[in-house]
Design a protein around this motif. Sequence first.
Motif, PDB file in Angstrom:
ATOM      1  N   LEU A   1       0.802  -1.216   0.000  1.00 34.86           N
ATOM      2  CA  LEU A   1       0.000   0.000   0.000  1.00 34.86           C
ATOM      3  C   LEU A   1       0.843   1.278   0.000  1.00 34.86           C
ATOM      4  O   LEU A   1       0.533   2.209  -0.747  1.00 34.86           O
ATOM      5  N   PRO A   2       1.923   1.373   0.778  1.00 31.72           N
ATOM      6  CA  PRO A   2       2.746   2.583   0.685  1.00 31.72           C
ATOM      7  C   PRO A   2       3.334   2.800  -0.712  1.00 31.72           C
ATOM      8  O   PRO A   2       3.462   3.933  -1.169  1.00 31.72           O
ATOM      9  N   VAL A   3       3.665   1.716  -1.398  1.00 31.03           N
ATOM     10  CA  VAL A   3       4.205   1.842  -2.751  1.00 31.03           C
ATOM     11  C   VAL A   3       3.126   2.360  -3.698  1.00 31.03           C
ATOM     12  O   VAL A   3       3.371   3.233  -4.532  1.00 31.03           O
ATOM     13  N   VAL A   4       1.898   1.846  -3.560  1.00 32.94           N
ATOM     14  CA  VAL A   4       0.791   2.320  -4.396  1.00 32.94           C
ATOM     15  C   VAL A   4       0.522   3.794  -4.117  1.00 32.94           C
ATOM     16  O   VAL A   4       0.347   4.596  -5.045  1.00 32.94           O
ATOM     17  N   LEU A   5       0.488   4.178  -2.852  1.00 31.92           N
ATOM     18  CA  LEU A   5       0.264   5.585  -2.513  1.00 31.92           C
ATOM     19  C   LEU A   5       1.386   6.469  -3.054  1.00 31.92           C
ATOM     20  O   LEU A   5       1.133   7.589  -3.514  1.00 31.92           O
ATOM     21  N   GLY A   6       2.604   5.973  -3.018  1.00 32.66           N
ATOM     22  CA  GLY A   6       3.720   6.713  -3.609  1.00 32.66           C
ATOM     23  C   GLY A   6       3.553   6.883  -5.110  1.00 32.66           C
ATOM     24  O   GLY A   6       3.869   7.943  -5.665  1.00 32.66           O
ATOM     25  N   GLY A   7       3.037   5.859  -5.757  1.00 34.60           N
ATOM     26  CA  GLY A   7       2.780   5.948  -7.193  1.00 34.60           C
ATOM     27  C   GLY A   7       1.739   7.001  -7.516  1.00 34.60           C
ATOM     28  O   GLY A   7       1.902   7.786  -8.453  1.00 34.60           O
ATOM     29  N   TYR A   8       0.666   7.028  -6.745  1.00 36.47           N
ATOM     30  CA  TYR A   8      -0.351   8.042  -6.986  1.00 36.47           C
ATOM     31  C   TYR A   8       0.150   9.437  -6.624  1.00 36.47           C
ATOM     32  O   TYR A   8      -0.258  10.430  -7.229  1.00 36.47           O
ATOM     33  N   SER A   9       1.047   9.523  -5.667  1.00 38.16           N
ATOM     34  CA  SER A   9       1.672  10.817  -5.367  1.00 38.16           C
ATOM     35  C   SER A   9       2.519  11.280  -6.545  1.00 38.16           C
ATOM     36  O   SER A   9       2.519  12.468  -6.886  1.00 38.16           O
TER      37      SER A   9
END
Length: 148
Positions: A16-24
């Motif tokens: 999830l942190p990686v996905v959130l980083g991608g959307y950031s």
Amino acid sequence: MLATPLGLLADRIGRLPVVLGGYSALAVVYLLLFGPFGGTALLVVVLALYGLFYASTGGMLMALAGPLLPKPLRSNGIALIQTGQVLSYLVSSVVFGLAWTAWGPAGASRIAAAAVVVVAAVLVLSLLLRGIRATKVTDTVRIVEEQA
């Protein structure tokens, strides 16, 4: 080039942190598109960030969803999720094109950046509230009775 390193990072810190980083990264792309910068440097940075977005969200979504699906339906479920993701990309591309036509590149980019930030905020809020259990009326009554 980024999928494997980001997959290793997700194994280490969580998906999830990686996905959130991608959307950031995607939000930064949209912000840069209507910013004061231009030229080749902007093109390189935007393409790199957009690649980071794709590498950190595409396969990671399947990795997040896979364990949540019942084993007998996992392949069909992942296929359904992928279909939904692709259809969402299609619809969002058409809407972005319409916004670009109606309000120009800066207006469309601002709206897209705002939408990405809102989605990211909802995801972060859901993470923060994940551990908080909803209080039931019966729990409140029990607490009041215990204090009395």
